[in-house]
Design a protein around this motif. Structure first.
Motif, PDB file in Angstrom:
ATOM      1  N   ASP A 197       0.813  -1.217   0.000  1.00 10.39           N
ATOM      2  CA  ASP A 197       0.000   0.000   0.000  1.00 10.39           C
ATOM      3  C   ASP A 197       0.849   1.271   0.000  1.00 10.39           C
ATOM      4  N   VAL A 198       1.947   1.259   0.725  1.00 10.75           N
ATOM      5  CA  VAL A 198       2.766   2.471   0.839  1.00 10.75           C
ATOM      6  C   VAL A 198       4.239   2.086   0.934  1.00 10.75           C
ATOM      7  N   LEU A 199       5.097   3.054   0.667  1.00 11.98           N
ATOM      8  CA  LEU A 199       6.518   2.930   0.967  1.00 11.98           C
ATOM      9  C   LEU A 199       6.695   3.412   2.399  1.00 11.98           C
ATOM     10  N   ALA A 200       7.010   2.516   3.308  1.00 15.20           N
ATOM     11  CA  ALA A 200       7.011   2.845   4.732  1.00 15.20           C
ATOM     12  C   ALA A 200       8.245   3.634   5.160  1.00 15.20           C
ATOM     13  N   HIS A 201       9.429   3.171   4.767  1.00 16.98           N
ATOM     14  CA  HIS A 201      10.656   3.859   5.173  1.00 16.98           C
ATOM     15  C   HIS A 201      11.824   3.358   4.336  1.00 16.98           C
ATOM     16  N   TRP A 202      12.946   4.049   4.450  1.00 16.89           N
ATOM     17  CA  TRP A 202      14.178   3.541   3.880  1.00 16.89           C
ATOM     18  C   TRP A 202      15.289   3.694   4.911  1.00 16.89           C
ATOM     19  N   VAL A 203      16.328   2.904   4.739  1.00 16.30           N
ATOM     20  CA  VAL A 203      17.424   2.837   5.703  1.00 16.30           C
ATOM     21  C   VAL A 203      18.732   3.135   4.984  1.00 16.30           C
ATOM     22  N   VAL A 204      19.556   3.971   5.607  1.00 18.10           N
ATOM     23  CA  VAL A 204      20.819   4.387   5.008  1.00 18.10           C
ATOM     24  C   VAL A 204      21.958   4.102   5.979  1.00 18.10           C
ATOM     25  N   LYS A 205      23.011   3.462   5.511  1.00 18.69           N
ATOM     26  CA  LYS A 205      24.243   3.338   6.278  1.00 18.69           C
ATOM     27  C   LYS A 205      25.070   4.585   5.994  1.00 18.69           C
ATOM     28  N   THR A 206      25.472   5.294   7.045  1.00 15.92           N
ATOM     29  CA  THR A 206      26.143   6.570   6.823  1.00 15.92           C
ATOM     30  C   THR A 206      27.250   6.812   7.840  1.00 15.92           C
ATOM     31  N   ALA A 207      28.314   7.433   7.372  1.00 14.67           N
ATOM     32  CA  ALA A 207      29.381   7.901   8.256  1.00 14.67           C
ATOM     33  C   ALA A 207      29.219   9.389   8.546  1.00 14.67           C
ATOM     34  N   ARG A 208      28.089   9.970   8.095  1.00 12.32           N
ATOM     35  CA  ARG A 208      27.786  11.385   8.321  1.00 12.32           C
ATOM     36  C   ARG A 208      26.440  11.531   9.029  1.00 12.32           C
ATOM     37  N   PRO A 209      26.201  10.851  10.129  1.00 12.79           N
ATOM     38  CA  PRO A 209      24.860  10.873  10.735  1.00 12.79           C
ATOM     39  C   PRO A 209      24.392  12.263  11.146  1.00 12.79           C
ATOM     40  N   ARG A 210      25.298  13.085  11.698  1.00 17.75           N
ATOM     41  CA  ARG A 210      24.859  14.407  12.153  1.00 17.75           C
ATOM     42  C   ARG A 210      24.472  15.278  10.966  1.00 17.75           C
ATOM     43  N   GLN A 211      25.267  15.245   9.902  1.00 18.07           N
ATOM     44  CA  GLN A 211      24.927  16.025   8.707  1.00 18.07           C
ATOM     45  C   GLN A 211      23.614  15.544   8.096  1.00 18.07           C
ATOM     46  N   MET A 212      23.416  14.243   8.092  1.00 15.75           N
ATOM     47  CA  MET A 212      22.188  13.682   7.514  1.00 15.75           C
ATOM     48  C   MET A 212      20.967  14.085   8.340  1.00 15.75           C
ATOM     49  N   ILE A 213      21.089  14.022   9.644  1.00 13.74           N
ATOM     50  CA  ILE A 213      19.970  14.413  10.515  1.00 13.74           C
ATOM     51  C   ILE A 213      19.622  15.881  10.291  1.00 13.74           C
TER      52      ILE A 213
END
Length: 214
Positions: free
Chosen positions: A20-36
């Protein structure tokens, strides 16, 4: 009345059931603060849980729309070209639809004030789209449908016009915004060519792989 051959039997074990929907996606990142911070600015995302390993973000009624798996920061230097992988192979982008051209362009203007600009702006024919890249190089397409119904969109896909140029024509978002605020109806601004500023030549993108699509 005979059954519609295009309507599969709901009791058939072979019936295809789609999500029914795209619920979420997951990213592996070494830049978590920038991404947030980036997703906080772009989507108004808030952190619903964060620890040393992972962060969950949401911007609507879903418990989480994005999860960030935190990798050690030095990985940014060990794999300096990792963010370029998308340009060569694999998933290219995620497309997210806005309800109106006004919403899309107001978002463009807000993000521009925050120093976030699209890397590509184009009228594909079926959609008018602005492409953005997050700090890890993940590309997001912010789009609005150019046709009122799926049937009209399907007709355009089957047209000679689409066959001649399946990628689209570049647009100037500022020019579209100026026209919208001058009172030009949205339906007129969704036509290919409407986003070309007077005195400039419409730039067609007839190839799927160019320096912009990468």
């Amino acid at each position: 009345m005979s059954p519609d051959p295009m309507s599969p039997d709901p009791t058939s074990p072979d019936r295809v059931i789609v999500p029914d929907v795209l619920a979420h996606w997951v990213v592996k990142t070494a830049r978590p603060r920038q991404m947030i911070e980036w997703y906080g600015t772009v989507f108004g995302a808030t952190v619903v849980h964060e620890d040393q390993q992972i962060a969950f973000l949401t911007w609507d009624e879903e418990s989480h729309r994005l999860a960030l798996v935190k990798l050690p920061g030095p990985l940014r230097f060990l794999f300096p070209l990792a963010r370029l992988r998308r340009k060569i192979y694999g998933v290219d982008h995620l497309a997210l639809t806005f309800g109106s051209l006004s919403d899309l362009l107001q978002t463009y203007e807000r993000l521009k004030r925050a120093g976030i600009l699209p890397v590509w702006s184009i009228n594909h024919g079926p959609t008018t789209s602005l492409y953005y890249e997050d700090p890890d190089g993940i590309r997001l397409e912010f789009q609005v449908e150019n046709y009122a119904t799926p049937e009209e969109t399907a007709e355009f896909f089957a047209s000679a016009e689409f066959e001649a140029n399946p990628i689209g024509v570049d647009v100037d978002p500022d020019h579209l915004l100026e026209q919208l605020r001058a009172g030009v109806p949205e339906r007129e601004l969704l036509v290919q060519g409407a986003g070309t500023r007077p005195g400039t030549v419409p730039r067609a993108n007839t190839k799927a792989i160019t320096w912009k699509t990468l």
